[in-house]
Design an enzyme around this catalytic site. Structure first.
Site, PDB file in Angstrom:
ATOM      1  N   LYS A 203       0.831  -1.211   0.000  1.00 56.35           N
ATOM      2  CA  LYS A 203       0.000   0.000   0.000  1.00 56.35           C
ATOM      3  C   LYS A 203       0.859   1.254   0.000  1.00 56.35           C
ATOM      4  CE  LYS A 203      -4.265  -1.817   1.798  1.00 56.35           C
ATOM      5  NZ  LYS A 203      -5.164  -2.005   2.919  1.00 56.35           N
TER       6      LYS A 203
ATOM      7  N   LYS B  80     -14.660  -6.141  -4.085  1.00 51.38           N
ATOM      8  CA  LYS B  80     -15.404  -4.877  -4.140  1.00 51.38           C
ATOM      9  C   LYS B  80     -14.729  -3.899  -5.087  1.00 51.38           C
ATOM     10  CE  LYS B  80     -16.782  -4.711   0.747  1.00 51.38           C
ATOM     11  NZ  LYS B  80     -16.300  -4.243   2.055  1.00 51.38           N
TER      12      LYS B  80
ATOM     13  N   LYS C 212      -9.924 -13.290  -7.053  1.00 55.35           N
ATOM     14  CA  LYS C 212     -10.984 -13.358  -6.049  1.00 55.35           C
ATOM     15  C   LYS C 212     -12.073 -12.338  -6.384  1.00 55.35           C
ATOM     16  CE  LYS C 212     -10.926 -13.717  -1.165  1.00 55.35           C
ATOM     17  NZ  LYS C 212     -10.314 -13.652   0.144  1.00 55.35           N
TER      18      LYS C 212
END
Ligand code: AMP
Length: 373
Positions: free
Chosen positions: A151, A238, A235
């Site tokens: 990140k 969202k 996967k």
């Protein structure tokens, strides 16, 4: 409306229940290494209020909570709103998502009388314990964690919260003396930071005011790894830019049918379960199994003689049948935001009592004076 009526009746009973649960009473009698007389089995799980939930979130997280609750676990479910602050966010969206997530947790069948449902920020002990633990953690260790590196690499200015994220995660669990954390198989590593902080605390202060939490992994029913409908090597997520890659819990029966119809499969018409060689068809079988409570063999047998195109219609119907009641209950709860807020307030009051109990022991061990009365 029976569900709503029952929730309201349950809410009226809360004051008595707070007291009962605040004494640390535990519903579960099962034992494992992590639990003891001092630390009765307690399961915790956190859900981030980011974005619209999909069927992966439902089978992998929400329905699992209901299963744990129904198995008699002493279950705490928190909406991890503080964790959502580590990246750029919209305050109104955070409020809306938190309420929406709470409504979905309840709509999925979590009973706020049996399980403790609350927002993380409503229990300040999470942040307080996070500070005490942050004083034991090292910058080098935290900066070495793969998720942080990934990140941080994408940002010019790295917020300190991103570095502290795993310490807050540890505090989320330790502050309740939770013995188990319900996580997916790929998240078990997150518990290593908590385990290390427990060890460091013991060495530094000569006592251990919380148990070392263990991962509670899902059974091998595929519920924690539902695949993208457009690319079964990924996967379901969202954040996937393709909305057809996932089925949302708000999708109508027609939209569910459309998305399943567009799901990527292959050119073999028969239905088989072969995740290695036929991942797209295997994903459909996995959805069918989860929605219909079937094993892979039973699902393939039910598909006997159908082409994959026909089988898609069967899977869409099974999924729609599973999700329609949830959608209806969520709709009712969305129309009653005060009820949802009441559930969260009541849950937070129960959680605060539990957290105070552990935090008092931690603060005493560290050398903090008890607050003046
Ligand atoms: P997220 O907010 O996307 O991190 O997801 C919240 C939780 O939903 C995760 O911790 C998992 O337990 C579950 N989950 C997310 N994506 C999937 C998926 N594709 N399959 C199964 N479970 C999932």
């Amino acid at each position: 409306m029976e569900f709503i009526r029952r929730s309201i009746v349950n809410l009226r009973r809360y004051p008595r229940r707070f007291h009962y649960c605040g004494l640390g009473h535990n519903y579960c009698t099962k034992k494992s290494e992590a639990e003891s007389e001092e630390w009765p089995r307690r399961v915790i799980t956190g859900l981030q209020p980011t974005g619209a939930l999909h069927v992966g979130n439902y089978f992998g997280a929400l329905r699992r909570c209901v299963q744990l609750q129904d198995a008699g676990e002493d279950l705490m479910i928190f909406i991890a709103d503080l964790h959502s602050l580590t990246t750029h966010h919209n305050p109104q969206a955070l409020r809306d998502n938190s309420l929406e997530l709470a409504a979905l947790v309840l709509a999925a069948g979590v009973d706020p009388e049996r399980s403790v449902v609350f927002t993380q920020s409503a229990v300040p002990r999470h942040a307080e314990l996070c500070w005490l633990l942050a004083c034991l953690a090292t910058q080098a260790r935290l900066a070495h964690l793969p998720q942080y590196k990934e990140k941080a690499a994408a940002l010019k200015e790295v917020p300190l919260g991103l570095l502290l994220y795993p310490v807050l995660q540890a505090a989320d669990v330790l502050v309740y003396g939770a013995t188990h954390v319900a996580v997916g198989a790929d998240q078990a590593q997150h518990l290593q930071v908590a385990a290390q902080l427990v060890r460091t605390f013991r060495h530094r202060y000569g006592c251990q005011p919380f148990p070392t939490p263990r991962a509670l992994l899902p059974g091998d029913d595929g519920s924690d790894r539902l695949r993208s409908l457009r690319d079964p090597s990924k996967k379901m997520s969202k954040s996937d830019p393709d909305p057809k890659s996932r089925i949302l819990l708000t999708d109508s029966d027609d939209v569910i049918a459309l998305k399943i119809r567009k799901a990527v499969t292959d050119f073999t018409p028969q239905v088989t379960y072969d995740p290695e060689r036929r991942p797209g068809v295997a994903s459909l079988v996995a959805l069918h199994c989860l929605a219909g409570g079937l094993s892979a063999e039973e699902a393939v047998e039910a598909a006997g003689g159908l082409t994959t195109a026909q089988y898609k219609r069967l899977v869409a119907r099974a999924l729609a049948a599973e999700l329609a009641p949830l959608r209806a209950r969520a709709e009712s709860l969305r129309a009653k935001p005060r009820l949802v807020r009441h559930v969260l307030r009541a849950g937070a009051a129960r959680a605060r009592r539990r957290a105070d109990h552990v935090y008092a022991r931690v603060a005493a061990a560290v050398g903090l004076l008890p607050p003046a009365r």
